[in-house]
Design a protein around this motif. Structure first.
Motif, PDB file in Angstrom:
ATOM      1  N   THR A   7      10.281  -1.960 -12.337  1.00 47.65           N
ATOM      2  CA  THR A   7      11.480  -2.689 -11.936  1.00 47.65           C
ATOM      3  C   THR A   7      12.457  -1.861 -11.101  1.00 47.65           C
ATOM      4  O   THR A   7      13.056  -2.365 -10.198  1.00 47.65           O
ATOM      5  N   SER A   8      12.589  -0.554 -11.394  1.00 46.97           N
ATOM      6  CA  SER A   8      13.554   0.198 -10.601  1.00 46.97           C
ATOM      7  C   SER A   8      12.841   1.347  -9.909  1.00 46.97           C
ATOM      8  O   SER A   8      12.028   2.056 -10.498  1.00 46.97           O
ATOM      9  N   VAL A   9      13.132   1.507  -8.622  1.00 40.25           N
ATOM     10  CA  VAL A   9      12.437   2.534  -7.843  1.00 40.25           C
ATOM     11  C   VAL A   9      12.711   3.908  -8.442  1.00 40.25           C
ATOM     12  O   VAL A   9      11.806   4.714  -8.652  1.00 40.25           O
ATOM     13  N   GLU A  10      13.994   4.159  -8.816  1.00 44.20           N
ATOM     14  CA  GLU A  10      14.334   5.484  -9.371  1.00 44.20           C
ATOM     15  C   GLU A  10      13.578   5.761 -10.667  1.00 44.20           C
ATOM     16  O   GLU A  10      12.964   6.794 -10.838  1.00 44.20           O
ATOM     17  N   GLY A  11      13.652   4.826 -11.563  1.00 43.92           N
ATOM     18  CA  GLY A  11      13.133   5.099 -12.907  1.00 43.92           C
ATOM     19  C   GLY A  11      11.622   4.944 -13.013  1.00 43.92           C
ATOM     20  O   GLY A  11      11.065   5.056 -14.090  1.00 43.92           O
ATOM     21  N   SER A  12      10.959   4.700 -11.905  1.00 50.02           N
ATOM     22  CA  SER A  12       9.551   4.345 -12.034  1.00 50.02           C
ATOM     23  C   SER A  12       8.717   5.562 -12.423  1.00 50.02           C
ATOM     24  O   SER A  12       9.026   6.700 -12.083  1.00 50.02           O
ATOM     25  N   GLN A  13       7.646   5.300 -13.113  1.00 52.16           N
ATOM     26  CA  GLN A  13       6.781   6.375 -13.603  1.00 52.16           C
ATOM     27  C   GLN A  13       5.368   6.129 -13.110  1.00 52.16           C
ATOM     28  O   GLN A  13       5.004   5.007 -12.797  1.00 52.16           O
ATOM     29  N   ALA A  14       4.584   7.192 -13.117  1.00 52.78           N
ATOM     30  CA  ALA A  14       3.171   7.016 -12.789  1.00 52.78           C
ATOM     31  C   ALA A  14       2.507   6.170 -13.880  1.00 52.78           C
ATOM     32  O   ALA A  14       2.931   6.197 -15.032  1.00 52.78           O
ATOM     33  N   ARG A  15       1.507   5.445 -13.489  1.00 51.12           N
ATOM     34  CA  ARG A  15       0.762   4.634 -14.444  1.00 51.12           C
ATOM     35  C   ARG A  15      -0.720   4.989 -14.281  1.00 51.12           C
ATOM     36  O   ARG A  15      -1.190   5.192 -13.149  1.00 51.12           O
ATOM     37  N   TYR A  16      -1.419   5.069 -15.391  1.00 52.47           N
ATOM     38  CA  TYR A  16      -2.859   5.353 -15.347  1.00 52.47           C
ATOM     39  C   TYR A  16      -3.580   4.236 -16.091  1.00 52.47           C
ATOM     40  O   TYR A  16      -3.108   3.768 -17.127  1.00 52.47           O
ATOM     41  N   SER A  17      -4.698   3.796 -15.542  1.00 54.08           N
ATOM     42  CA  SER A  17      -5.505   2.849 -16.306  1.00 54.08           C
ATOM     43  C   SER A  17      -6.975   3.125 -16.028  1.00 54.08           C
ATOM     44  O   SER A  17      -7.321   3.792 -15.041  1.00 54.08           O
ATOM     45  N   PHE A  18      -7.820   2.603 -16.910  1.00 50.95           N
ATOM     46  CA  PHE A  18      -9.246   2.943 -16.899  1.00 50.95           C
ATOM     47  C   PHE A  18     -10.027   1.657 -17.147  1.00 50.95           C
ATOM     48  O   PHE A  18      -9.923   1.075 -18.231  1.00 50.95           O
ATOM     49  N   ALA A  19     -10.777   1.227 -16.153  1.00 49.07           N
ATOM     50  CA  ALA A  19     -11.431  -0.076 -16.265  1.00 49.07           C
ATOM     51  C   ALA A  19     -12.947   0.065 -16.167  1.00 49.07           C
ATOM     52  O   ALA A  19     -13.470   0.623 -15.197  1.00 49.07           O
ATOM     53  N   PHE A  20     -13.611  -0.451 -17.183  1.00 53.54           N
ATOM     54  CA  PHE A  20     -15.076  -0.500 -17.177  1.00 53.54           C
ATOM     55  C   PHE A  20     -15.461  -1.928 -16.820  1.00 53.54           C
ATOM     56  O   PHE A  20     -15.207  -2.861 -17.577  1.00 53.54           O
ATOM     57  N   PHE A  21     -16.023  -2.084 -15.630  1.00 55.48           N
ATOM     58  CA  PHE A  21     -16.378  -3.421 -15.125  1.00 55.48           C
ATOM     59  C   PHE A  21     -17.853  -3.679 -15.422  1.00 55.48           C
ATOM     60  O   PHE A  21     -18.723  -3.282 -14.654  1.00 55.48           O
ATOM     61  N   HIS A  22     -18.082  -4.337 -16.533  1.00 56.27           N
ATOM     62  CA  HIS A  22     -19.470  -4.551 -16.952  1.00 56.27           C
ATOM     63  C   HIS A  22     -20.161  -5.526 -15.992  1.00 56.27           C
ATOM     64  O   HIS A  22     -19.659  -6.625 -15.756  1.00 56.27           O
ATOM     65  N   GLN A  23     -21.309  -5.103 -15.471  1.00 59.57           N
ATOM     66  CA  GLN A  23     -21.981  -5.888 -14.431  1.00 59.57           C
ATOM     67  C   GLN A  23     -23.445  -6.055 -14.827  1.00 59.57           C
ATOM     68  O   GLN A  23     -24.185  -5.079 -14.912  1.00 59.57           O
ATOM     69  N   PRO A  24     -23.878  -7.298 -15.080  1.00 63.60           N
ATOM     70  CA  PRO A  24     -25.265  -7.510 -15.528  1.00 63.60           C
ATOM     71  C   PRO A  24     -26.278  -6.927 -14.540  1.00 63.60           C
ATOM     72  O   PRO A  24     -25.957  -6.684 -13.378  1.00 63.60           O
ATOM     73  N   ASN A  25     -27.530  -6.772 -15.000  1.00 59.30           N
ATOM     74  CA  ASN A  25     -28.629  -6.274 -14.160  1.00 59.30           C
ATOM     75  C   ASN A  25     -28.560  -6.949 -12.783  1.00 59.30           C
ATOM     76  O   ASN A  25     -28.375  -8.167 -12.698  1.00 59.30           O
ATOM     77  N   TYR A  26     -28.774  -6.173 -11.730  1.00 54.73           N
ATOM     78  CA  TYR A  26     -28.510  -6.695 -10.379  1.00 54.73           C
ATOM     79  C   TYR A  26     -29.358  -7.913 -10.036  1.00 54.73           C
ATOM     80  O   TYR A  26     -28.963  -8.768  -9.253  1.00 54.73           O
TER      81      TYR A  26
END
Ligand SMILES: O=C(O)CCC(=O)C(=O)O
Ligand SMILES: [Fe+2]
Length: 324
Positions: free
Chosen positions: A270-289
């Motif tokens: 919400t605020s440019v000054e107070g903003s913090q880094a954010r980290y996320s980790f996504a495992f995108f499960h994808q069936p056999n091709y």
């Protein structure tokens, strides 16, 4: 606690004490919203903590160094590092938006690929090797991500069994459709916002996920993820040690829209000054091709043309690129 996205303890499924009960709760969440938060998944805090600190250290490296582990030019799939604002999630839906305010590092299978299945020339690009930074540059990075990937493999396999039961199918219905999956696992860094974003520019534009299911970790920094439901954006709850799970387009197509692949996005702080880094980790499960995704409900008229898992992913990933 936010009522829109439920928190479900899957331990009674994993230990066999209450499989049907877990499946029933998951069915309700997938029909209503396609998002749930899971606890009782059995992934250790140590595995998660190692991943988070390895990723923080990697993203703190100078960009020139990070770029050394980018995909080779012309690569058809995501591997290794991709730079800040180089992709636009919302473009995968056909929308025209500025690029997402994040950088990323993606790996695919870490298991051995000796079987001839993984060497089929028609599928070569799906099984392209991972690209890693040298261990001297990012100590412990490769091993932390590899360990986590294998844990996600385990959790995703269990979730697909829960899904099968939730759909009234035999528990192992999906097993042979996902046993040689080619799931991407991406670590994201959303840097602090030092300048005003372009109009319409988000940390992650509105999109649906592409595969069968996504397992997301980000607590305590996951704040900012929102889902579109009942005509409004709703925050997804941040629950310590839990994962956010959502279904992707292929599960919606498999179930002929009985389950929803819900639009979601990552909003700016919400605020440019107070903003913090954010980290996320996504495992995108994808069936056999080579698995053909088609309506599994024999009583319903199919709403989608059958598509292979590989073709569907490839189309979506190509659309996300900012140039070309
Ligand atoms: O970073 C997040 O919380 C979610 C990102 C996301 O939805 C995606 O990359 O598909
Ligand atoms: Fe997503």
């Amino acid at each position: 606690m936010n009522q829109v996205v439920p928190v479900i303890d899957i331990q009674p499924f994993l230990n066999g004490a209450g499989k049907q009960d877990v499946a029933r709760q998951v069915a309700d969440a997938c029909e209503r919203i396609g998002f749930l938060v899971i606890s009782g998944h059995g992934v250790s805090t140590a595995t998660i903590d190692s991943l988070v600190s390895a990723a923080r250290n990697f993203f703190a490296l100078p960009t020139d160094i990070k770029k050394l582990s980018a995909s080779p030019p012309g690569s058809k799939v995501h591997r290794g590092y991709s730079g800040l604002a180089s992709r636009s999630l919302a473009k995968s839906t056909g929308a025209k938006t500025p690029p997402d305010l994040r950088e990323a590092f993606t790996i695919n299978r870490v298991q051995p690929k000796d079987d001839p299945y993984f060497k089929n020339p028609a599928a070569e690009h799906f099984f392209a090797d991972n690209v890693w930074p040298a261990d001297a540059v990012a100590p412990g990075f490769r091993s932390a991500l590899t360990t986590y990937y294998l844990e996600m493999d385990r959790v995703a396999t269990s979730l697909m069994r829960i899904f099968a039961m939730a759909l009234g199918m035999p528990e192992h219905f999906f097993d042979d459709k996902v046993d040689r999956h080619f799931s991407n696992f991406t670590s994201y860094h959303y840097p602090p916002l030092n300048a005003a974003p372009e109009p319409g520019q988000l940390r992650g534009g509105a999109h649906t996920d592409f595969g069968s299911l996504t397992i997301l970790h980000g607590a305590p920094s996951t704040q900012g993820l929102q889902v579109w439901t009942q005509g409004a954006w709703h925050d997804v709850p941040v629950v310590k040690d839990a994962f956010i799970v959502n279904i992707g387009d292929l599960m919606a197509q498999w179930t002929n829209d009985r389950w929803v692949s819900t639009l979601h996005r990552v909003v700016n702080p919400t605020s440019v000054e107070g903003s913090q880094a954010r980290y996320s980790f996504a495992f995108f499960h994808q069936p056999n091709y080579d698995v053909l995704i088609e309506n599994i409900d024999p009583l319903a008229q199919a709403r989608y043309s059958p598509v292979t898992s590989g073709d569907h992913l490839y189309r979506k990933l190509s659309a996300m690129k900012v140039a070309g």
